[in-house]
Design a protein around this motif. Structure first.
Motif, mmCIF file in Angstrom:
data_model
loop_
_atom_site.group_PDB
_atom_site.id
_atom_site.type_symbol
_atom_site.label_atom_id
_atom_site.label_comp_id
_atom_site.label_asym_id
_atom_site.label_seq_id
_atom_site.Cartn_x
_atom_site.Cartn_y
_atom_site.Cartn_z
ATOM 1 N N ILE A 285 0.867 -1.171 0.000
ATOM 2 C CA ILE A 285 0.000 0.000 0.000
ATOM 3 C C ILE A 285 0.907 1.226 0.000
ATOM 4 O O ILE A 285 2.031 1.155 0.481
ATOM 5 N N ASP A 286 0.444 2.321 -0.576
ATOM 6 C CA ASP A 286 1.256 3.531 -0.610
ATOM 7 C C ASP A 286 0.442 4.704 -0.078
ATOM 8 O O ASP A 286 -0.400 5.255 -0.781
ATOM 9 N N LEU A 287 0.685 5.055 1.174
ATOM 10 C CA LEU A 287 -0.055 6.162 1.775
ATOM 11 C C LEU A 287 0.583 7.509 1.466
ATOM 12 O O LEU A 287 -0.004 8.544 1.719
ATOM 13 N N SER A 288 1.797 7.488 0.925
ATOM 14 C CA SER A 288 2.546 8.735 0.802
ATOM 15 C C SER A 288 2.187 9.559 -0.424
ATOM 16 O O SER A 288 2.705 10.652 -0.606
ATOM 17 N N VAL A 289 1.294 9.048 -1.269
ATOM 18 C CA VAL A 289 1.063 9.698 -2.580
ATOM 19 C C VAL A 289 0.671 11.165 -2.471
ATOM 20 O O VAL A 289 1.137 11.999 -3.269
ATOM 21 N N GLY A 290 -0.174 11.512 -1.503
ATOM 22 C CA GLY A 290 -0.607 12.907 -1.382
ATOM 23 C C GLY A 290 0.567 13.832 -1.113
ATOM 24 O O GLY A 290 0.697 14.904 -1.718
ATOM 25 N N SER A 291 1.450 13.417 -0.227
ATOM 26 C CA SER A 291 2.617 14.226 0.095
ATOM 27 C C SER A 291 3.572 14.307 -1.087
ATOM 28 O O SER A 291 4.211 15.334 -1.312
ATOM 29 N N ALA B 283 2.415 16.914 -3.307
ATOM 30 C CA ALA B 283 2.743 18.243 -2.780
ATOM 31 C C ALA B 283 4.204 18.590 -3.043
ATOM 32 O O ALA B 283 4.528 19.727 -3.405
ATOM 33 N N ILE B 284 5.088 17.600 -2.875
ATOM 34 C CA ILE B 284 6.515 17.842 -3.117
ATOM 35 C C ILE B 284 6.739 18.202 -4.588
ATOM 36 O O ILE B 284 7.414 19.189 -4.914
ATOM 37 N N ALA B 285 6.144 17.395 -5.480
ATOM 38 C CA ALA B 285 6.335 17.637 -6.907
ATOM 39 C C ALA B 285 5.799 19.015 -7.285
ATOM 40 O O ALA B 285 6.455 19.780 -8.012
ATOM 41 N N ALA B 286 4.613 19.358 -6.776
ATOM 42 C CA ALA B 286 4.004 20.647 -7.103
ATOM 43 C C ALA B 286 4.873 21.794 -6.582
ATOM 44 O O ALA B 286 5.144 22.765 -7.303
ATOM 45 N N ALA B 287 5.344 21.655 -5.366
ATOM 46 C CA ALA B 287 6.146 22.724 -4.767
ATOM 47 C C ALA B 287 7.460 22.904 -5.514
ATOM 48 O O ALA B 287 7.874 24.026 -5.802
ATOM 49 N N THR C 279 6.508 13.027 6.704
ATOM 50 C CA THR C 279 7.690 13.845 6.384
ATOM 51 C C THR C 279 7.539 14.531 5.039
ATOM 52 O O THR C 279 7.972 15.666 4.867
ATOM 53 N N GLY C 280 6.908 13.831 4.090
ATOM 54 C CA GLY C 280 6.784 14.381 2.741
ATOM 55 C C GLY C 280 6.079 15.730 2.742
ATOM 56 O O GLY C 280 6.511 16.672 2.073
ATOM 57 N N ARG C 281 5.003 15.827 3.505
ATOM 58 C CA ARG C 281 4.287 17.098 3.509
ATOM 59 C C ARG C 281 5.129 18.197 4.164
ATOM 60 O O ARG C 281 5.116 19.342 3.742
ATOM 61 N N GLY C 282 5.895 17.790 5.163
ATOM 62 C CA GLY C 282 6.813 18.746 5.782
ATOM 63 C C GLY C 282 7.834 19.246 4.770
ATOM 64 O O GLY C 282 8.065 20.453 4.645
ATOM 65 N N VAL C 283 8.411 18.305 4.038
ATOM 66 C CA VAL C 283 9.407 18.675 3.031
ATOM 67 C C VAL C 283 8.787 19.627 2.000
ATOM 68 O O VAL C 283 9.391 20.638 1.623
ATOM 69 N N LYS D 12 -2.189 21.791 1.012
ATOM 70 C CA LYS D 12 -3.457 21.312 0.473
ATOM 71 C C LYS D 12 -3.327 20.302 -0.671
ATOM 72 O O LYS D 12 -4.150 19.396 -0.794
ATOM 73 N N VAL D 13 -2.289 20.487 -1.508
ATOM 74 C CA VAL D 13 -2.190 19.634 -2.700
ATOM 75 C C VAL D 13 -2.175 18.152 -2.297
ATOM 76 O O VAL D 13 -1.355 17.745 -1.482
ATOM 77 N N GLY D 14 -3.098 17.406 -2.863
ATOM 78 C CA GLY D 14 -3.101 15.961 -2.647
ATOM 79 C C GLY D 14 -3.514 15.511 -1.259
ATOM 80 O O GLY D 14 -3.334 14.347 -0.910
ATOM 81 N N LEU D 15 -4.098 16.402 -0.479
ATOM 82 C CA LEU D 15 -4.491 16.015 0.873
ATOM 83 C C LEU D 15 -5.584 14.935 0.805
ATOM 84 O O LEU D 15 -6.586 15.104 0.105
ATOM 85 N N TYR D 16 -5.401 13.861 1.519
ATOM 86 C CA TYR D 16 -6.355 12.733 1.592
ATOM 87 C C TYR D 16 -6.557 11.990 0.273
ATOM 88 O O TYR D 16 -7.447 11.154 0.180
ATOM 89 N N ILE D 17 -5.754 12.311 -0.752
ATOM 90 C CA ILE D 17 -5.992 11.628 -2.026
ATOM 91 C C ILE D 17 -5.695 10.142 -1.922
ATOM 92 O O ILE D 17 -6.264 9.327 -2.659
ATOM 93 N N GLU D 18 -4.808 9.746 -0.971
ATOM 94 C CA GLU D 18 -4.499 8.317 -0.846
ATOM 95 C C GLU D 18 -5.765 7.518 -0.552
ATOM 96 O O GLU D 18 -5.938 6.400 -1.032
ATOM 97 N N LEU D 19 -6.678 8.135 0.208
ATOM 98 C CA LEU D 19 -7.906 7.414 0.550
ATOM 99 C C LEU D 19 -8.795 7.249 -0.678
ATOM 100 O O LEU D 19 -9.348 6.177 -0.922
#
Lengths: 537, 327
Positions: B81-87, B90-94, B143-147, B253-260
Motif C-alpha cells: 500500500i502507498d499512503l505517501s502519494v498525497g505528500s 505536494a513535493i512535486a508541485a512545490a 515527512t513528505g508534507r513537511g518537506v 493542500k495539494v493531494g491532501l487525503y488523495i491516498e484514501l
C-alpha cells in the motif's frame, strides 16, 4: 489400580469436517517421566497435544488426570489443572520483564495492586528451582532465544504443572543451549513432573526420554520404553513397515559418490546451516536419479534448499558442471540450470490467482520476452506443448491453477521447470498428496528425463518410490548424511536401517563414518537391551 | 491474509470455465454495472447531468485521482500500500512551482524526479529492510508534507504564472482537456504493461505468492521497488496537474487525503487489498463511480456529507463481494 498415571488419554478421536485426524489414540504419562511423542507428517501429534491442553475438544474418548476424568474446554482450563504446553515459537512479551511474563494474567496482588516484590521473589525462586540464572527483573527482550524458551517453560511450570508439553523445543537452539534445556528437563523429572517431548531428532529422544509413543496416520501404533528399543524398530514403527528379516551379507559399499574419475554434474560439498544441516555432501551425475531418504526433520529439504540457494548456508559450496553457484542466490542457481520442485506446492509453488499459462511460464518469462514484452505466440506454443506432454488436465490454459487438482498443479509446476531445459532437477516429495494416476505419470516422466541426461535429486518419504526410482539413495538423519546405498543394496530394509543406525558422525574421522551401515549394526538378532543410546553428550 | 482457497479435487481439473469467467471479472463487471446505473439514473433524474460539459468536468476532476490510483493499483497488486502519494504530489508541485523561473522543462523534470525518488525510497525501505508498507509510506506521508512546505519557503502558497505550465491543467487537445489526455494515456500504458509485459506478471505473482515467486527466480525486491517508484512518479504527475489547475502550489493542500480516494478507487474497481490480482480498467471505473457520486450529489443539492456516506457504503459492498471465498 495401583500407581495411577498422571495423565491417561484413552480412545481419543478427533474429526475435522469429515476427516479423521485421530482415531482411538491412547497415551499414558507416568509421574516423573519424559515421554517422547513421534510420528511423520499427518501422524496426529499436534492434534493430540491440542486436545490434551484444551485447545481442541475431542470428539471421542476419555481423559483422566490423576485418576479423575477431566474435560478441558480451553487452554486456561488445562493450565489451571496443571497441563501446559510450551510451543516452539515462544508467545511472550518482549518488552516486559521475565517475572511479568511468568505471571502474566495472574500477578500476585496486594491491596488490588500488583505486588512486585512478591512477584519478583517468586519468579527468582522458580528460576532457581529450574537451575536457571536469569534475573527476573530483566526485560525478556534482553535474553537470547534459548533463555526466552526457558522462561516460557518456567511460566508453564509456574502453574504447578503436572504435565509439561515441549513441542520441538530445540529447533532454534544451539548445541550448548540444548544442554541447558536438558538440565531443566532433568529437574522437572526429578520433581515428578511428566514431560511430553516432541522432536524429530533421534539423538535427543534417546538422550532425554524414557518412553516413546508412536503415532501414524492419526492412529496409535505403540508405546515403548526407549532403552532397549532399537532405532531401526522405532523407524519401522513410524513408517509402518514390518521389520522383516534383514538380509545379511549385502555387499559392502563405499561412501564415495559418482563414477570414478568423472566430474559429477552437480556437487554440493560440506553444506552447513546451524544444527539443521551438518556438513552434508551430495553428488549427482548426468542421467542419474539420486534418491534422498530420511525422516521428517532429517535435513532432506534443507539440503535441497541449500543447493538451490533458497536458504543461506554458513559454509559449503555448490557446483554445477564445475562452475560454482553463488551462495544463497536462487537466480544464479536457476540461470546455471538448476530447477527445484518444492515440497509445499501451495505455499511455495503455485500462484493461486494466476492461470495455468502464467504459472507454467513464470520462470521462463525472460526467455519468452523481447524488451520486457512477452510473446503471446511463443508462450502459447510452450504451454500447449507441455500441457500435452505432461497430460495436464485443465479446461484450458486460462483456467486458474488453484482450480486444478493437486496432481495437475504439480504437473504445471514441473512443466514450469522443464520448459527451461534444466540440467539438474531437485524434486522434493514430488508425488505427495496427488492421485495415483498422476503419480505414476510423474514418476515415469522423471525416468525418461534422466535417460535423456538430466540429473535428478529426488527426496521422498515413500520408500517404494525411492527404491523403484533411484540409482543411488543418500540417507539423512539429524541434519547429517548417514549413509548411501547403491545398486542391489537399495531396498526398503537397508534404507530403514540406514535411517535408524547410520553413523551419526560422518564428520568424525575415526568413526565408521560414511562406511557401510550394515557394518555398524549387527543384523536382526540383536537382543533388545543391547542397543543402548549411544549418542548425546 | 491467507489464500485459503481450497483446491478443487474434482480430478479432471473441474471443467467450469463459465463460472470462473464470471467470478474472475465479477468485481469489475459489478463496478461497471454500478457506474452505468449511476450515470443512467443521473441522466434521467439530475438536471443538466447528461451534458457534454458536465462529463468533461467529471473527467477533469477525476484525472489526478486516476493517475494516483493507477500507481496505487500496481502497489496493491503486490500486496502493499502507498499512503505517501498525497505528500509526493505536494513535493512535486512545490518543486515545480518554485523552479519555474528556470524554465518549464527543468521545473517539470525536477518535480517528477523528486516524486520518483520518494517512491524509490519507499520501495527500498519496504523490500530492503522488510518494514511494513503501511508504516514506511505513513512515515513518508508525514515527512513528505513537511518537506513540501519547506520547499515552499516555509509553507507559503506559490503562485504560478507560466502559461505553458498551466496548460497542463487547463489546456485542451481538441475538445479534450490536457489532463484527461494524460490520464487516458497513462491508463492505456498501464493496461498494456500489466497485460503484455513480464513485469506485469511479476507484479501479480509477487502479490499472489511471494515465496513461490522468489523460488521461480523472480526478482522480488526489484519488482517491489519498481511499483513504489512508479506510484511515486504518477503521484508527482498528478501533483503537477493539480498545481497547474489551481495556478498555484499550496503545500498544505495539494493531494491532501488523495491516498484514501485512490485506495477506494482500486478496491471498488476490483483489485483486492490482499494483492495477487489486478485490474487497471477497474480502477478507472472505481474512480469514476466516486466522482459521479460527488458531482451528482453536488448538482442535486444534497449535502456533501451524504455523498461520503454513500461512498463508504459502496466501498464496503465492494470489499464484501471480493472477500475470499471459503467453501
Amino acid at each position: 489400580m495401583q500407581n495411577e498415571p498422571v495423565l491417561r488419554m484413552e480412545g481419543i478421536t478427533k474429526i475435522f469436517s469429515g476427516v479423521t485426524a485421530l482415531a482411538n489414540v491412547s497415551l499414558e504419562l507416568e509421574r516423573g517421566e519424559v515421554h517422547a511423542l513421534v510420528g511423520e507428517n499427518g501422524a496426529g501429534k499436534s492434534t493430540l497435544i491440542k486436545i490434551m491442553t484444551g485447545a481442541y475438544t475431542r470428539d471421542g474418548g476419555q481423559m483422566f488426570l490423576e485418576g479423575r476424568a477431566v474435560d478441558f474446554r480451553t487452554p486456561e482450563d488445562a493450565q489451571e489443572a496443571g497441563v501446559v504446553a510450551v510451543y516452539q515459537e515462544v508467545n511472550l512479551l518482549t518488552y516486559r520483564t521475565v517475572a511479568e511474563n511468568i505471571y502474566l494474567g495472574r500477578e500476585p496482588r496486594r491491596f488490588g495492586l500488583v505486588d512486585w516484590k512478591r512477584m519478583n521473589a517468586d519468579a527468582a525462586a522458580l528460576l532457581k528451582r529450574l537451575g536457571l540464572e536469569i534475573d527476573p527483573r530483566a526485560p525478556l527482550g534482553s535474553l537470547n532465544i534459548a533463555l526466552r524458551q526457558m522462561v516460557a517453560i518456567a511460566r508453564g511450570v509456574s502453574f504447578d504443572a503436572k504435565v509439561v508439553v515441549l513441542d520441538e523445543p530445540t529447533s532454534s537452539l544451539t548445541e550448548h543451549e540444548v544442554q541447558i534445556l536438558y538440565d531443566v528437563i532433568r529437574r522437572l523429572k526429578a520433581e515428578g513432573t511428566a514431560v511430553v517431548y516432541i522432536s524429530h531428532r533421534f539423538d535427543e529422544l534417546y538422550t532425554v526420554c524414557d518412553r516413546v509413543t508412536i503415532l501414524r496416520d492419526g492412529r496409535f501404533v505403540a508405546t515403548r520404553p526407549l532403552a532397549g528399543l532399537e532405532k531401526i524398530d522405532l523407524v519401522c514403527l513410524m513408517l509402518g513397515k514390518q521389520r522383516e528379516e534383514l538380509r545379511q551379507g549385502t555387499t559392502a559399499f563405499k561412501g564415495v559418490t559418482a563414477a570414478a574419475g568423472e566430474t559429477p554434474l552437480l556437487s554440493a560439498e560440506h553444506l552447513k546451516r546451524g544444527r539443521k544441516l551438518n556438513d552434508v555432501t551430495v553428488e549427482v551425475a548426468r542421467g542419474e536419479i539420486v534418491g534422498m531418504a530420511g525422516l521428517l526433520g532429517s535435513g532432506r529439504t534443507e539440503t535441497a534448499r541449500a543447493i538451490f540457494g533458497a536458504d543461506s548456508v554458513e559454509a559449503g559450496e555448490v557446483r554445477l558442471e564445475g562452475k560454482t553457484i553463488r551462495r544463497g542466490s536462487v537466480n544464479d542457481a536457476i540461470d546455471s540450470g538448476i530447477a527445484f520442485l518444492t515440497e509445499d506446492r501451495k505455499a511455495e509453488g503455485i500462484i493461486p490467482e494466476l492461470s495455468v499459462r502464467e504459472n507454467l511460464t513464470l520462470a521462463a518469462l525472460p526467455a519468452l520476452s523481447t524488451l520486457g514484452v512477452v510473446s503471446r505466440a511463443r508462450q502459447a506454443e510452450i504451454v500447449d506443448k507441455f500441457m500435452k506432454r505432461l497430460g495436464i488436465k485443465a479446461a484450458n490454459a486460462d483456467q486458474k491453477i488453484r482450480e486444478l487438482s493437486g496432481g495437475n498443479q504439480q504437473k504445471v509446476l514441473l512443466a514450469r521447470w522443464l520448459c527451461k531445459n534444466p540440467k539438474f532437477l531437485i524434486l522434493d516429495e514430488p508425488t505427495r498428496g496427488i492421485d495415483i494416476g498422476a503419480k505414476g505419470e510423474i514418476q515415469s516422466l522423471v525416468g525418461e528425463l534422466a535417460e535423456s541426461g538430466l540429473g535428478v535429486l529426488m527426496i521422498s518419504s515413500e520408500l517404494e518410490e525411492l527404491v523403484e526410482g533411484s540409482s543411488r539413495v543418500v540417507v539423512m538423519r539429524d541434519g547429517q548424511r548417514v549413509g548411501e546405498l547403491r545398486g542391489d543394496e537399495i531396498s526398503q530394509d537397508n534404507i530403514i536401517r540406514a535411517m535408524a543406525e547410520g553413523a551419526t558422525g560422518e564428520a568424525t574421522p575415526a568413526s565408521t563414518a560414511t562406511a557401510h551401515v550394515t557394518d555398524t549394526t549387527p543384523p536382526a538378532a540383536t537382543p533388545p537391551a543391547a542397543a543402548p543410546p549411544s549418542e548425546g553428550a | 491474509m491467507q489464500n485459503a482457497t481450497p483446491v478443487n479435487s474434482a480430478g479432471a481439473g473441474g471443467a467450469r470455465p463459465r463460472r470462473s469467467l464470471l467470478t474472475d471479472y465479477g468485481p469489475t463487471y459489478g463496478a461497471l454495472a454500478a457506474l452505468v446505473l449511476l450515470v443512467l439514473a443521473n441522466a434521467l433524474f439530475t438536471q443538466n447531468f447528461a451534458d457534454v460539459n458536465n462529463f468533461r468536468n467529471i473527467l477533469l476532476q477525476v484525472a489526478p485521482t486516476v493517475l494516483v490510483a493507477v500507481g496505487m493499483t500496481l502497489v496493491i497488486a503486490t500486496g502493499g500500500i502507498d499512503l505517501s502519494v498525497g505528500s509526493v504530489m505536494a513535493i512535486a508541485a512545490a518543486l515545480a512551482a518554485t523552479n519555474l523561473e528556470r524554465g518549464l522543462l527543468p521545473a517539470v523534470l525536477l518535480g517528477l524526479f523528486a516524486a520518483l525518488a520518494v517512491g524509490f525510497i519507499n520501495g527500498a525501505l519496504i523490500s530492503g529492510f522488510r518494514i511494513q508498507p503501511i508504516i514506511v509510506t505513513l512515515a513518508l506521508l508525514i515527512t513528505g508534507r513537511g518537506v513540501a512546505q519547506v520547499i515552499s519557503r516555509g509553507g507559503q502558497i506559490i503562485l504560478i504564472d507560466n502559461q505553458n505550465f498551466m496548460s497542463l491543467g487547463k489546456g485542451f487537445v481538441g475538445p479534450v482537456p490536457m489532463s484527461v489526455v494524460v490520464m487516458l494515456v497513462v491508463v492505456a500504458v498501464a493496461i498494456f504493461v500489466m497485460r503484455a509485459t513480464s513485469f506485469g506478471r511479476y507484479v501479480v505473482a509477487v502479490g499472489g505468492n511471494e515465496a513461490a515467486a522468489r523460488l521461480a527466480g523472480i526478482k522480488v525486491h526489484r519488482t517491489k521497488i519498481m511499483v513504489y517508484a512508479l506510484s511515486g512518479l504518477l503521484a508527482g504527475l498528478a501533483g503537477l496537474i493539480e498545481a497547474a489547475k489551481a495556478e498555484a502550489s499550496d503545500a498544505t493542500k495539494v493531494g491532501l487525503y488523495i491516498e484514501l480516494d485512490a485506495i477506494a478507487a482500486v478496491v471498488v474497481g476490483g483489485t483486492p487489498l490482499t494483492g495477487g490480482r489486478v485490474t487497471v480498467v477497474g480502477t478507472l471505473i472505481g474512480a469514476l463511480i466516486m466522482q459521479v457520486i460527488t458531482t451528482s450529489f453536488n448538482m442535486l443539492g444534497i449535502g456533501f456529507a451524504w455523498s461520503l456516506v454513500l461512498k463508504a457504503a459502496i466501498i464496503l459492498v465492494a470489499v464484501y463481494i471480493q472477500r475470499p471465498k471459503v467453501a
